[in-house]
Design a protein around this motif. Structure first.
Motif, PDB file in Angstrom:
ATOM      1  N   ILE A  24     -15.087  28.315  -5.997  1.00 20.65           N
ATOM      2  CA  ILE A  24     -14.428  29.087  -6.958  1.00 20.65           C
ATOM      3  C   ILE A  24     -15.450  29.164  -8.345  1.00 20.65           C
ATOM      4  O   ILE A  24     -15.789  30.219  -8.821  1.00 20.65           O
ATOM      5  CB  ILE A  24     -13.055  28.852  -7.442  1.00 20.65           C
ATOM      6  CG1 ILE A  24     -12.021  29.331  -6.379  1.00 20.65           C
ATOM      7  CG2 ILE A  24     -12.621  29.773  -8.583  1.00 20.65           C
ATOM      8  CD1 ILE A  24     -10.817  28.793  -6.248  1.00 20.65           C
ATOM      9  N   ILE A  25     -15.705  28.121  -8.910  1.00 19.54           N
ATOM     10  CA  ILE A  25     -16.809  28.013 -10.058  1.00 19.54           C
ATOM     11  C   ILE A  25     -17.748  28.746  -9.694  1.00 19.54           C
ATOM     12  O   ILE A  25     -18.566  29.412 -10.656  1.00 19.54           O
ATOM     13  CB  ILE A  25     -16.523  26.763 -10.617  1.00 19.54           C
ATOM     14  CG1 ILE A  25     -15.223  26.082 -10.956  1.00 19.54           C
ATOM     15  CG2 ILE A  25     -17.662  26.545 -11.701  1.00 19.54           C
ATOM     16  CD1 ILE A  25     -15.306  24.701 -11.407  1.00 19.54           C
ATOM     17  N   VAL A  26     -18.577  28.419  -8.582  1.00 18.57           N
ATOM     18  CA  VAL A  26     -19.727  28.899  -8.325  1.00 18.57           C
ATOM     19  C   VAL A  26     -19.753  30.406  -8.161  1.00 18.57           C
ATOM     20  O   VAL A  26     -20.611  31.207  -8.650  1.00 18.57           O
ATOM     21  CB  VAL A  26     -20.404  28.351  -6.916  1.00 18.57           C
ATOM     22  CG1 VAL A  26     -21.683  28.970  -6.622  1.00 18.57           C
ATOM     23  CG2 VAL A  26     -20.979  26.857  -7.242  1.00 18.57           C
ATOM     24  N   GLY A  27     -18.816  30.983  -7.570  1.00 16.22           N
ATOM     25  CA  GLY A  27     -18.564  32.492  -7.264  1.00 16.22           C
ATOM     26  C   GLY A  27     -18.242  32.956  -8.657  1.00 16.22           C
ATOM     27  O   GLY A  27     -19.037  33.937  -8.929  1.00 16.22           O
ATOM     28  N   CYS A  28     -17.462  32.514  -9.359  1.00 18.62           N
ATOM     29  CA  CYS A  28     -17.192  33.257 -10.706  1.00 18.62           C
ATOM     30  C   CYS A  28     -18.817  33.191 -11.719  1.00 18.62           C
ATOM     31  O   CYS A  28     -18.737  34.000 -12.299  1.00 18.62           O
ATOM     32  CB  CYS A  28     -16.227  32.343 -11.489  1.00 18.62           C
ATOM     33  SG  CYS A  28     -14.409  32.625 -11.047  1.00 18.62           S
ATOM     34  N   VAL A  29     -19.510  32.145 -11.768  1.00 19.63           N
ATOM     35  CA  VAL A  29     -20.417  31.959 -12.548  1.00 19.63           C
ATOM     36  C   VAL A  29     -21.549  33.058 -12.032  1.00 19.63           C
ATOM     37  O   VAL A  29     -22.191  33.762 -12.706  1.00 19.63           O
ATOM     38  CB  VAL A  29     -21.150  30.727 -12.384  1.00 19.63           C
ATOM     39  CG1 VAL A  29     -22.237  30.632 -12.976  1.00 19.63           C
ATOM     40  CG2 VAL A  29     -20.151  29.662 -13.252  1.00 19.63           C
ATOM     41  N   SER A  30     -21.735  33.194 -10.553  1.00 17.67           N
ATOM     42  CA  SER A  30     -22.561  34.007  -9.977  1.00 17.67           C
ATOM     43  C   SER A  30     -22.233  35.549 -10.247  1.00 17.67           C
ATOM     44  O   SER A  30     -23.104  36.383 -10.421  1.00 17.67           O
ATOM     45  CB  SER A  30     -22.582  33.821  -8.492  1.00 17.67           C
ATOM     46  OG  SER A  30     -22.944  32.484  -7.967  1.00 17.67           O
ATOM     47  N   TYR A  32     -20.570  36.447 -12.782  1.00 11.09           N
ATOM     48  CA  TYR A  32     -20.749  36.860 -14.458  1.00 11.09           C
ATOM     49  C   TYR A  32     -22.204  37.024 -14.459  1.00 11.09           C
ATOM     50  O   TYR A  32     -22.509  37.807 -15.360  1.00 11.09           O
ATOM     51  CB  TYR A  32     -20.090  35.399 -15.135  1.00 11.09           C
ATOM     52  CG  TYR A  32     -20.500  35.759 -16.537  1.00 11.09           C
ATOM     53  CD1 TYR A  32     -19.689  36.518 -17.396  1.00 11.09           C
ATOM     54  CD2 TYR A  32     -21.076  34.963 -17.135  1.00 11.09           C
ATOM     55  CE1 TYR A  32     -19.675  36.787 -18.710  1.00 11.09           C
ATOM     56  CE2 TYR A  32     -21.560  34.937 -18.541  1.00 11.09           C
ATOM     57  CZ  TYR A  32     -20.636  35.927 -19.204  1.00 11.09           C
ATOM     58  OH  TYR A  32     -20.868  36.034 -20.533  1.00 11.09           O
ATOM     59  N   LEU A  33     -22.859  36.321 -13.824  1.00  7.86           N
ATOM     60  CA  LEU A  33     -24.547  36.389 -13.972  1.00  7.86           C
ATOM     61  C   LEU A  33     -25.127  37.644 -13.533  1.00  7.86           C
ATOM     62  O   LEU A  33     -25.969  37.852 -13.563  1.00  7.86           O
ATOM     63  CB  LEU A  33     -25.141  35.334 -13.683  1.00  7.86           C
ATOM     64  CG  LEU A  33     -24.866  33.846 -14.310  1.00  7.86           C
ATOM     65  CD1 LEU A  33     -25.836  32.774 -13.711  1.00  7.86           C
ATOM     66  CD2 LEU A  33     -25.210  33.934 -15.784  1.00  7.86           C
ATOM     67  N   GLY A  34     -24.228  38.406 -12.723  1.00  3.86           N
ATOM     68  CA  GLY A  34     -24.716  39.550 -12.195  1.00  3.86           C
ATOM     69  C   GLY A  34     -25.296  39.453 -10.807  1.00  3.86           C
ATOM     70  O   GLY A  34     -26.276  40.250 -10.426  1.00  3.86           O
ATOM     71  N   CYS A  35     -25.133  38.502  -9.934  1.00  8.98           N
ATOM     72  CA  CYS A  35     -25.989  38.335  -8.645  1.00  8.98           C
ATOM     73  C   CYS A  35     -25.470  39.560  -7.684  1.00  8.98           C
ATOM     74  O   CYS A  35     -24.327  40.099  -7.921  1.00  8.98           O
ATOM     75  CB  CYS A  35     -25.390  36.970  -7.957  1.00  8.98           C
ATOM     76  SG  CYS A  35     -26.053  35.803  -9.061  1.00  8.98           S
ATOM     77  N   SER A  36     -26.394  39.976  -6.979  1.00  5.19           N
ATOM     78  CA  SER A  36     -26.317  41.036  -6.052  1.00  5.19           C
ATOM     79  C   SER A  36     -25.301  40.592  -5.078  1.00  5.19           C
ATOM     80  O   SER A  36     -25.180  39.466  -4.785  1.00  5.19           O
ATOM     81  CB  SER A  36     -27.494  41.409  -5.414  1.00  5.19           C
ATOM     82  OG  SER A  36     -28.120  40.432  -4.584  1.00  5.19           O
TER      83      SER A  36
END
Length: 77
Positions: A24-30, A32-36
């Motif tokens: 969940i943390i990795v997904g939220c950070v990703s 937020y950083l605008g990963c495609s």
């Protein structure tokens, strides 16, 4: 043997909860950083597989150590 089963069930539930929190943390950070979308189809799955694999490895090592200690303890008695 009963102690090993209770310990492994408790450890398994804790590991699964921690794994889901990590993902969940990795997904939220990703996000937020605008990963495609390609990131969530490839890299995110690889990260999840490695996290869950490491947890299964940790659970397996713990159970093997407990079973070995139980086996040596029963031989000495």
């Amino acid at each position: 043997m009963k102690d090993i089963a209770i310990k492994s069930l408790f450890l398994l539930s804790v590991l699964v909860m921690v794994d889901y929190l990590i993902m969940i943390i990795v997904g939220c950070v990703s996000n937020y950083l605008g990963c495609s979308l390609n990131y969530f189809e490839c890299a995110f799955c690889t990260i999840g597989q490695s996290v869950f694999g490491f947890s299964l490895l940790l659970l397996g090592v713990t159970m093997v150590k407990d079973i070995k200690s139980l086996h040596t303890r029963s031989k000495s008695e």
